[in-house]
Write a protein that holds these residues in place. Structure first.
Motif, short mmCIF file in Angstrom:
data_model
loop_
_atom_site.label_atom_id
_atom_site.label_comp_id
_atom_site.label_asym_id
_atom_site.label_seq_id
_atom_site.Cartn_x
_atom_site.Cartn_y
_atom_site.Cartn_z
N GLU A 141 0.82 -1.22 0.00
CA GLU A 141 0.00 0.00 0.00
C GLU A 141 0.85 1.26 0.00
OE1 GLU A 141 -2.61 -0.18 3.31
OE2 GLU A 141 -3.85 -1.81 2.47
N LYS A 142 2.06 1.14 0.53
CA LYS A 142 2.96 2.30 0.62
C LYS A 142 3.94 2.38 -0.56
CE LYS A 142 2.75 2.58 5.66
NZ LYS A 142 3.52 2.58 6.93
N GLY A 143 3.80 1.45 -1.51
CA GLY A 143 4.67 1.48 -2.67
C GLY A 143 5.50 0.21 -2.82
N THR A 144 6.48 0.25 -3.71
CA THR A 144 7.31 -0.92 -4.00
C THR A 144 8.38 -1.10 -2.94
OG1 THR A 144 6.99 -0.55 -6.37
CG2 THR A 144 8.79 -2.01 -5.74
N ILE A 145 8.58 -2.36 -2.54
CA ILE A 145 9.65 -2.71 -1.61
C ILE A 145 10.55 -3.76 -2.28
CG2 ILE A 145 10.25 -3.81 0.59
CD1 ILE A 145 7.75 -2.64 1.79
N LEU A 146 11.85 -3.54 -2.21
CA LEU A 146 12.81 -4.49 -2.74
C LEU A 146 13.30 -5.37 -1.59
CD1 LEU A 146 14.72 -5.59 -4.94
CD2 LEU A 146 16.29 -3.71 -4.40
N ASP A 147 13.01 -6.68 -1.67
CA ASP A 147 13.46 -7.64 -0.65
C ASP A 147 14.80 -8.22 -1.05
OD1 ASP A 147 11.19 -7.58 1.15
OD2 ASP A 147 10.06 -8.59 -0.44
N ILE A 148 15.78 -8.12 -0.15
CA ILE A 148 17.12 -8.67 -0.40
C ILE A 148 17.51 -9.54 0.78
CG2 ILE A 148 19.55 -8.17 -0.86
CD1 ILE A 148 18.70 -5.38 -1.83
N ASP A 149 17.83 -10.81 0.52
CA ASP A 149 18.41 -11.69 1.53
C ASP A 149 19.88 -11.89 1.18
OD1 ASP A 149 15.90 -11.87 2.53
OD2 ASP A 149 15.59 -14.00 2.08
N ALA A 150 20.76 -11.57 2.13
CA ALA A 150 22.20 -11.67 1.88
C ALA A 150 22.84 -12.59 2.91
CB ALA A 150 22.83 -10.29 1.93
N TYR A 151 23.72 -13.47 2.43
CA TYR A 151 24.51 -14.33 3.31
C TYR A 151 25.93 -13.81 3.35
CZ TYR A 151 20.79 -17.73 3.93
OH TYR A 151 19.61 -18.33 4.28
N ILE A 152 26.42 -13.57 4.55
CA ILE A 152 27.79 -13.13 4.76
C ILE A 152 28.61 -14.33 5.18
CG2 ILE A 152 29.29 -11.67 6.18
CD1 ILE A 152 26.79 -9.81 6.53
N TYR A 153 29.64 -14.65 4.41
CA TYR A 153 30.49 -15.80 4.72
C TYR A 153 31.81 -15.32 5.32
CZ TYR A 153 27.31 -18.70 1.97
OH TYR A 153 26.21 -19.36 1.50
N CYS A 154 32.21 -15.95 6.43
CA CYS A 154 33.52 -15.68 7.00
C CYS A 154 34.22 -17.00 7.27
CB CYS A 154 33.40 -14.84 8.28
SG CYS A 154 32.24 -15.47 9.49
N GLU A 155 35.51 -16.93 7.59
CA GLU A 155 36.33 -18.15 7.64
C GLU A 155 36.41 -18.79 9.03
OE1 GLU A 155 39.55 -17.78 4.11
OE2 GLU A 155 39.88 -16.42 5.78
N ARG A 156 36.05 -18.05 10.09
CA ARG A 156 36.20 -18.59 11.44
C ARG A 156 34.98 -18.26 12.29
NH1 ARG A 156 42.21 -16.10 12.70
NH2 ARG A 156 43.29 -16.98 10.88
N ASP A 157 34.73 -19.12 13.30
CA ASP A 157 33.64 -18.85 14.24
C ASP A 157 33.88 -17.55 14.99
OD1 ASP A 157 31.84 -21.01 13.86
OD2 ASP A 157 33.24 -22.36 14.86
N SER A 158 35.15 -17.27 15.31
CA SER A 158 35.47 -16.04 16.04
C SER A 158 35.13 -14.82 15.21
CB SER A 158 36.95 -16.01 16.44
OG SER A 158 37.79 -16.07 15.28
N HIS A 159 35.37 -14.90 13.89
CA HIS A 159 35.03 -13.80 13.00
C HIS A 159 33.51 -13.65 12.88
CE1 HIS A 159 39.16 -13.74 10.75
NE2 HIS A 159 39.25 -13.43 12.04
N LYS A 160 32.81 -14.77 12.87
CA LYS A 160 31.34 -14.71 12.82
C LYS A 160 30.81 -13.94 14.02
CE LYS A 160 27.19 -17.64 12.89
NZ LYS A 160 26.67 -19.03 12.90
N GLY A 161 31.38 -14.22 15.18
CA GLY A 161 30.95 -13.51 16.39
C GLY A 161 31.21 -12.02 16.30
N MET A 162 32.32 -11.64 15.70
CA MET A 162 32.64 -10.21 15.56
C MET A 162 31.72 -9.53 14.56
SD MET A 162 36.80 -10.31 15.57
CE MET A 162 37.69 -11.20 16.85
N VAL A 163 31.36 -10.24 13.49
CA VAL A 163 30.45 -9.67 12.49
C VAL A 163 29.06 -9.46 13.09
CG1 VAL A 163 29.30 -10.06 10.28
CG2 VAL A 163 31.72 -10.65 10.53
N ILE A 164 28.63 -10.43 13.90
CA ILE A 164 27.30 -10.31 14.53
C ILE A 164 27.33 -9.28 15.65
CG2 ILE A 164 25.55 -11.54 15.88
CD1 ILE A 164 26.30 -14.06 14.27
N GLY A 165 28.40 -9.30 16.46
CA GLY A 165 28.54 -8.35 17.55
C GLY A 165 27.69 -8.70 18.76
N LYS A 166 27.86 -7.93 19.82
CA LYS A 166 27.14 -8.18 21.06
C LYS A 166 25.65 -7.94 20.84
CE LYS A 166 27.34 -7.08 25.99
NZ LYS A 166 28.00 -6.23 27.01
N LYS A 167 24.87 -8.99 21.12
CA LYS A 167 23.41 -8.95 20.93
C LYS A 167 23.02 -8.53 19.50
CE LYS A 167 22.37 -8.04 25.80
NZ LYS A 167 21.71 -7.13 26.79
#
Length: 300
Positions: A224-250
């Motif tokens: 009703e408010k106009g066109t919306i572009l839906d984008i789903d993106a997957y971010i790939y990193c090499e380590r679990d520790s890096h995943k935690g940093m990308v996500i951040g606290k909470k």
């Protein structure tokens, strides 16, 4: 009216402002920018059409010593870019010391017998004209450049003079892109690069080099408010520790990355964007050729 065109390869060592210069020449953002080396991973095309003249720029990754298959792809794309172009545009900073990577690039250009214009970027950071003159003199000893043009991608100084030099290499031909085209990148590729740019800007130095972004879903819907572009993106990193940093606290870091990317994408695409980002671990992905190929980094 006869139309003319020229293909120009932009080369230089990492972090000298090649992508910033390309964006300034095109007049809009076609390549992501950060202060970290090797921001550009693939060959990016920028197009400038003014009247009967079309300049097609190929922005390349910064020349460096590769340590992964992704690095091999990046360096090889430089060699491919300088094959078949009409002129090379070497970009450097106002320094008198010429780096080893720059000397290697000059050798490649000389082997191709390609005319080369040198753009000394970032002159807005120099207050002493003598420093700039010393830089020009040092480069003149390295190669017989067609022209040496001091420029600033930030202020626009010298860009008209640079374009005038590049126009000398145009040849009579039909234009290769529509007059309103600015890049050969798909909207999905632009979106993935914008997301990666925000991570380059927000994350610690070593993490972004081990990150890739893949667009999994892309579609428009009417509301009703106009066109919306839906984008789903997957971010790939090499380590679990890096995943935690990308996500951040909470989830704070991932929210900030997505928020900044969403704001920019809405401006670029002129529509409301619903951006959802997820983070996955893919160990040593920079050396997995199958995964690299799926992201568009093909060595063959």
């Amino acid at each position: 009216m006869n139309t003319v065109s020229a293909f120009i390869a932009i080369v230089g060592r990492p972090n000298v402002g090649k992508s910033s210069l390309l964006n300034a020449l095109v007049g809009k953002k076609v390549a992501i920018v950060s202060d970290k080396p090797q921001t550009t991973r693939t060959r990016i095309m920028g197009v400038v059409t003014k009247g009967d003249t079309q300049l097609v720029f190929l922005d390349t990754p910064g020349n460096h010593k590769p340590r992964t298959r992704l690095g091999d792809f990046m360096v090889r794309s430089i060699g491919e870019a300088v094959s078949g172009v009409d002129v090379g545009l070497m970009v450097t900073e106002p320094r008198t010391n010429i780096r080893e990577e720059e000397q290697e690039l000059l050798k490649q250009l000389q082997q191709k017998k390609l005319p080369v214009i040198l753009a000394i970027n970032k002159i807005d950071t120099v207050s002493d004209k003598a420093q700039l003159l010393s830089c020009i003199a040092a480069w003149q000893q390295q190669m017989d450049f067609t022209a040496i043009v001091p420029v600033s991608a930030v202020t626009g100084d010298g860009l008209e003079a640079l374009v005038a030099e590049l126009n000398k290499f145009t040849f009579e031909s039909p234009h290769f892109f529509p007059a309103d085209a600015s890049s050969d990148q798909t909207e999905q590729a632009i979106a993935s690069e914008v997301i990666r740019e925000k991570m380059l800007q927000l994350l610690r130095q070593e993490i972004p080099h081990g990150i890739a972004v893949d667009i999994e879903r892309w579609g428009e819907r009417e509301t009703e408010k106009g066109t919306i572009l839906d984008i789903d993106a997957y971010i790939y990193c090499e380590r679990d520790s890096h995943k935690g940093m990308v996500i951040g606290k909470k989830g704070a870091m991932l929210k900030e990355i997505a928020s900044r990317a969403r704001t920019e994408l809405e401006g670029l695409f002129d529509t409301k964007v619903n951006l959802q980002c997820w983070v996955k671990v893919k160990e040593d992905w920079r050396n997995r050729q199958g995964f690299l190929s799926g992201l568009g980094y093909k060595l063959d």
